[in-house]
Design a protein around this motif. Structure first.
Motif, PDB file in Angstrom:
ATOM      1  N   LEU A 122      32.472  55.018 -11.307  1.00  0.00           N
ATOM      2  CA  LEU A 122      30.843  54.878 -11.404  1.00  0.00           C
ATOM      3  C   LEU A 122      30.267  54.927 -10.280  1.00  0.00           C
ATOM      4  O   LEU A 122      29.161  54.594  -9.892  1.00  0.00           O
ATOM      5  CB  LEU A 122      30.811  53.755 -12.239  1.00  0.00           C
ATOM      6  CG  LEU A 122      31.253  53.459 -13.681  1.00  0.00           C
ATOM      7  CD1 LEU A 122      30.846  52.258 -14.438  1.00  0.00           C
ATOM      8  CD2 LEU A 122      30.753  54.658 -14.413  1.00  0.00           C
ATOM      9  N   GLY A 123      31.025  55.591  -9.252  1.00  0.00           N
ATOM     10  CA  GLY A 123      30.380  55.410  -7.763  1.00  0.00           C
ATOM     11  C   GLY A 123      30.017  54.430  -7.205  1.00  0.00           C
ATOM     12  O   GLY A 123      30.965  53.436  -7.365  1.00  0.00           O
ATOM     13  N   SER A 124      28.830  54.036  -6.936  1.00  0.00           N
ATOM     14  CA  SER A 124      28.449  52.628  -6.168  1.00  0.00           C
ATOM     15  C   SER A 124      28.353  51.599  -7.018  1.00  0.00           C
ATOM     16  O   SER A 124      28.066  50.500  -6.433  1.00  0.00           O
ATOM     17  CB  SER A 124      27.384  52.922  -5.109  1.00  0.00           C
ATOM     18  OG  SER A 124      26.097  53.300  -6.025  1.00  0.00           O
ATOM     19  N   ALA A 125      28.322  51.676  -8.205  1.00  0.00           N
ATOM     20  CA  ALA A 125      27.886  50.756  -9.197  1.00  0.00           C
ATOM     21  C   ALA A 125      29.263  49.853  -9.688  1.00  0.00           C
ATOM     22  O   ALA A 125      30.378  50.370  -9.556  1.00  0.00           O
ATOM     23  CB  ALA A 125      27.314  51.221 -10.623  1.00  0.00           C
ATOM     24  N   ASP A 126      28.852  48.460  -9.425  1.00  0.00           N
ATOM     25  CA  ASP A 126      30.075  47.754  -9.771  1.00  0.00           C
ATOM     26  C   ASP A 126      30.082  47.482 -11.194  1.00  0.00           C
ATOM     27  O   ASP A 126      29.284  47.292 -11.881  1.00  0.00           O
ATOM     28  CB  ASP A 126      29.881  46.249  -9.010  1.00  0.00           C
ATOM     29  CG  ASP A 126      30.784  45.101  -9.461  1.00  0.00           C
ATOM     30  OD1 ASP A 126      32.086  45.500  -9.178  1.00  0.00           O
ATOM     31  OD2 ASP A 126      30.435  44.252  -9.783  1.00  0.00           O
ATOM     32  N   LEU A 127      31.303  47.429 -11.913  1.00  0.00           N
ATOM     33  CA  LEU A 127      31.434  47.319 -13.266  1.00  0.00           C
ATOM     34  C   LEU A 127      32.167  45.824 -13.168  1.00  0.00           C
ATOM     35  O   LEU A 127      33.061  45.471 -12.853  1.00  0.00           O
ATOM     36  CB  LEU A 127      32.696  48.141 -13.747  1.00  0.00           C
ATOM     37  CG  LEU A 127      33.042  48.121 -15.229  1.00  0.00           C
ATOM     38  CD1 LEU A 127      31.778  48.730 -15.941  1.00  0.00           C
ATOM     39  CD2 LEU A 127      33.980  49.053 -15.592  1.00  0.00           C
ATOM     40  N   ASN A 128      31.233  45.210 -14.100  1.00  0.00           N
ATOM     41  CA  ASN A 128      31.598  43.629 -14.226  1.00  0.00           C
ATOM     42  C   ASN A 128      31.886  43.453 -15.737  1.00  0.00           C
ATOM     43  O   ASN A 128      31.078  43.364 -16.596  1.00  0.00           O
ATOM     44  CB  ASN A 128      30.134  42.892 -13.909  1.00  0.00           C
ATOM     45  CG  ASN A 128      30.350  41.420 -13.818  1.00  0.00           C
ATOM     46  OD1 ASN A 128      31.454  40.992 -14.562  1.00  0.00           O
ATOM     47  ND2 ASN A 128      29.402  40.565 -13.225  1.00  0.00           N
ATOM     48  N   THR A 129      33.183  43.148 -15.963  1.00  0.00           N
ATOM     49  CA  THR A 129      33.522  43.151 -17.267  1.00  0.00           C
ATOM     50  C   THR A 129      34.018  41.692 -17.754  1.00  0.00           C
ATOM     51  O   THR A 129      34.221  40.791 -16.856  1.00  0.00           O
ATOM     52  CB  THR A 129      34.799  44.030 -17.748  1.00  0.00           C
ATOM     53  OG1 THR A 129      35.936  43.440 -16.861  1.00  0.00           O
ATOM     54  CG2 THR A 129      34.744  45.499 -17.307  1.00  0.00           C
ATOM     55  N   THR A 130      33.772  41.454 -19.191  1.00  0.00           N
ATOM     56  CA  THR A 130      33.936  40.233 -19.727  1.00  0.00           C
ATOM     57  C   THR A 130      35.382  39.688 -19.928  1.00  0.00           C
ATOM     58  O   THR A 130      36.371  40.703 -19.488  1.00  0.00           O
ATOM     59  CB  THR A 130      33.162  39.844 -20.981  1.00  0.00           C
ATOM     60  OG1 THR A 130      33.771  40.754 -21.783  1.00  0.00           O
ATOM     61  CG2 THR A 130      31.658  40.283 -20.675  1.00  0.00           C
ATOM     62  N   ALA A 131      35.773  38.528 -20.202  1.00  0.00           N
ATOM     63  CA  ALA A 131      37.409  38.323 -20.419  1.00  0.00           C
ATOM     64  C   ALA A 131      37.364  38.889 -21.856  1.00  0.00           C
ATOM     65  O   ALA A 131      36.701  39.270 -22.719  1.00  0.00           O
ATOM     66  CB  ALA A 131      37.579  36.670 -20.435  1.00  0.00           C
ATOM     67  N   ALA A 132      38.747  38.699 -22.303  1.00  0.00           N
ATOM     68  CA  ALA A 132      39.288  39.412 -23.614  1.00  0.00           C
ATOM     69  C   ALA A 132      38.304  38.450 -24.429  1.00  0.00           C
ATOM     70  O   ALA A 132      38.209  37.265 -24.559  1.00  0.00           O
ATOM     71  CB  ALA A 132      40.567  39.009 -23.811  1.00  0.00           C
ATOM     72  N   ASN A 133      37.920  39.215 -25.831  1.00  0.00           N
ATOM     73  CA  ASN A 133      37.114  38.592 -26.654  1.00  0.00           C
ATOM     74  C   ASN A 133      35.728  37.958 -26.673  1.00  0.00           C
ATOM     75  O   ASN A 133      35.325  37.447 -27.283  1.00  0.00           O
ATOM     76  CB  ASN A 133      38.132  37.647 -27.452  1.00  0.00           C
ATOM     77  CG  ASN A 133      39.292  37.936 -28.225  1.00  0.00           C
ATOM     78  OD1 ASN A 133      39.482  39.105 -28.463  1.00  0.00           O
ATOM     79  ND2 ASN A 133      40.614  37.240 -27.767  1.00  0.00           N
ATOM     80  N   GLU A 134      35.333  38.393 -25.215  1.00  0.00           N
ATOM     81  CA  GLU A 134      34.159  37.881 -25.141  1.00  0.00           C
ATOM     82  C   GLU A 134      33.311  39.294 -24.833  1.00  0.00           C
ATOM     83  O   GLU A 134      33.548  40.438 -24.979  1.00  0.00           O
ATOM     84  CB  GLU A 134      34.076  37.439 -23.710  1.00  0.00           C
ATOM     85  CG  GLU A 134      34.556  35.995 -23.469  1.00  0.00           C
ATOM     86  CD  GLU A 134      34.487  35.320 -22.194  1.00  0.00           C
ATOM     87  OE1 GLU A 134      34.677  34.126 -22.008  1.00  0.00           O
ATOM     88  OE2 GLU A 134      34.159  36.175 -21.237  1.00  0.00           O
ATOM     89  N   HIS A 135      31.721  39.081 -25.019  1.00  0.00           N
ATOM     90  CA  HIS A 135      30.956  40.160 -25.202  1.00  0.00           C
ATOM     91  C   HIS A 135      29.516  39.750 -24.158  1.00  0.00           C
ATOM     92  O   HIS A 135      29.541  38.632 -23.775  1.00  0.00           O
ATOM     93  CB  HIS A 135      30.500  40.473 -26.525  1.00  0.00           C
ATOM     94  CG  HIS A 135      31.363  40.592 -27.424  1.00  0.00           C
ATOM     95  ND1 HIS A 135      31.975  42.066 -27.861  1.00  0.00           N
ATOM     96  CD2 HIS A 135      32.055  39.930 -28.273  1.00  0.00           C
ATOM     97  CE1 HIS A 135      32.859  42.119 -28.623  1.00  0.00           C
ATOM     98  NE2 HIS A 135      33.069  40.892 -29.025  1.00  0.00           N
ATOM     99  N   VAL A 136      28.894  40.600 -23.841  1.00  0.00           N
ATOM    100  CA  VAL A 136      27.529  40.507 -23.078  1.00  0.00           C
ATOM    101  C   VAL A 136      26.398  40.343 -24.169  1.00  0.00           C
ATOM    102  O   VAL A 136      26.139  41.018 -24.919  1.00  0.00           O
ATOM    103  CB  VAL A 136      27.322  41.714 -22.396  1.00  0.00           C
ATOM    104  CG1 VAL A 136      26.283  41.612 -21.449  1.00  0.00           C
ATOM    105  CG2 VAL A 136      28.430  42.183 -21.479  1.00  0.00           C
ATOM    106  N   PRO A 137      26.050  38.849 -24.168  1.00  0.00           N
ATOM    107  CA  PRO A 137      25.151  38.658 -25.246  1.00  0.00           C
ATOM    108  C   PRO A 137      23.657  39.502 -25.135  1.00  0.00           C
ATOM    109  O   PRO A 137      23.123  39.697 -26.246  1.00  0.00           O
ATOM    110  CB  PRO A 137      24.522  37.088 -24.502  1.00  0.00           C
ATOM    111  CG  PRO A 137      26.049  36.627 -23.680  1.00  0.00           C
ATOM    112  CD  PRO A 137      26.239  37.883 -23.084  1.00  0.00           C
ATOM    113  N   VAL A 138      23.116  39.888 -23.990  1.00  0.00           N
ATOM    114  CA  VAL A 138      22.102  40.737 -23.749  1.00  0.00           C
ATOM    115  C   VAL A 138      22.003  42.016 -24.368  1.00  0.00           C
ATOM    116  O   VAL A 138      21.203  42.232 -25.320  1.00  0.00           O
ATOM    117  CB  VAL A 138      21.754  41.043 -22.184  1.00  0.00           C
ATOM    118  CG1 VAL A 138      20.301  42.103 -22.244  1.00  0.00           C
ATOM    119  CG2 VAL A 138      21.319  39.813 -21.444  1.00  0.00           C
TER     120      VAL A 138
END
Length: 250
Positions: free
Chosen positions: A90-106
């Motif tokens: 993704l170029g300069s963008a950092d990919l911030n992933t959650t742990a297993a079985n977690e989701h991003v609430p927003v």
């Protein structure tokens, strides 16, 4: 011509660094890439033909462009771990992933709102089944209107996310003439014009393009293709029209 909306430059200056929440949404079995910026609260949606890494990377690469056009830069994409395969692509963008079985609430909340709006829209349509193109455009339609209203969690109570990113606003007299799913006769420009070929075609209204002319996207019942027109006449939805749309969806 659409009226230019002046947005205070402070809004852009204070939001030069953008954090996106990203996830995959499925509606009617169709996958969509959905993103939402944490402060600007702009939602983007894109239908995915496949879930392969190449297309996910390309779709994620297109999402930040709307921010780049305003001098902003996407620095972080918050996702769940299904996006781990595209890390580093993704170029300069950092990919911030959650742990297993977690989701991003927003983004989970945004997806829930989009689905609620889609279900409400779907309940107004007389067609028992919908072609895939109808579902795709219905999702685009819902997101367009969500972006057209100032967000309570956004950076402005006066300017909607769409206004901030495009410096334009939707015009009721142009962009609200036809409801989604309306049956129409749309003008067909034939060349040459002095023939006995029909000058209109049967079509179903999908969603406004949002341009200055007030054009709409239509689904042609003759070719099963999406067409853009600004000349049309709404007609009653007949039993034959319902049967035609249902047959196409099967």
């Amino acid at each position: 011509m659409m009226e230019f909306v002046h947005v205070p430059k402070e809004i852009y200056e204070r939001n030069k660094l953008v954090i996106l929440a990203v996830d995959i949404m499925k509606v009617g079995g169709l996958p969509f890439l959905v993103t939402a910026s944490l402060k600007l609260d702009l939602i983007t949606v894109e239908y995915l033909n496949t879930m392969k890494v190449k297309q996910l990377t390309e779709a994620l690469g297109r999402a930040p462009r709307v921010y780049h056009n305003k001098g902003m830069r996407v620095v972080t994409a918050m996702t769940d771990n299904q996006f781990n395969p595209v890390r580093g692509l993704l170029g300069s963008a950092d990919l911030n992933t959650t742990a297993a079985n977690e989701h991003v609430p927003v983004i989970e909340r945004k997806i829930r709102v989009i689905k609620e709006r889609y279900c409400a829209l779907r309940s107004t349509l007389p067609y028992p089944r919908l072609p895939a193109r109808f579902i795709i455009e219905a999702i685009v339609f819902c997101v367009m209107w969500l972006n057209a209203v100032p967000s309570k969690s956004g950076v402005s109570s006066e300017f909607s996310p769409r206004m901030i990113m495009t410096n334009t606003t939707l015009d009721f007299s142009k962009h609200c003439k036809l409801p989604f799913g309306a049956s129409c006769q749309v003008f067909q420009q034939n060349e040459p014009t002095n023939t006995d070929v029909e000058h209109t075609v049967d079509a179903i209204c999908l969603d406004p393009t949002g341009n200055a002319r007030g054009s709409y996207k239509f689904f042609s019942l003759d070719t099963c293709q999406r067409i853009l027109r600004h000349q049309y006449t709404e007609v009653p939805v007949t039993k034959a029209t319902v049967q035609c749309v249902t047959a196409i969806a099967e």
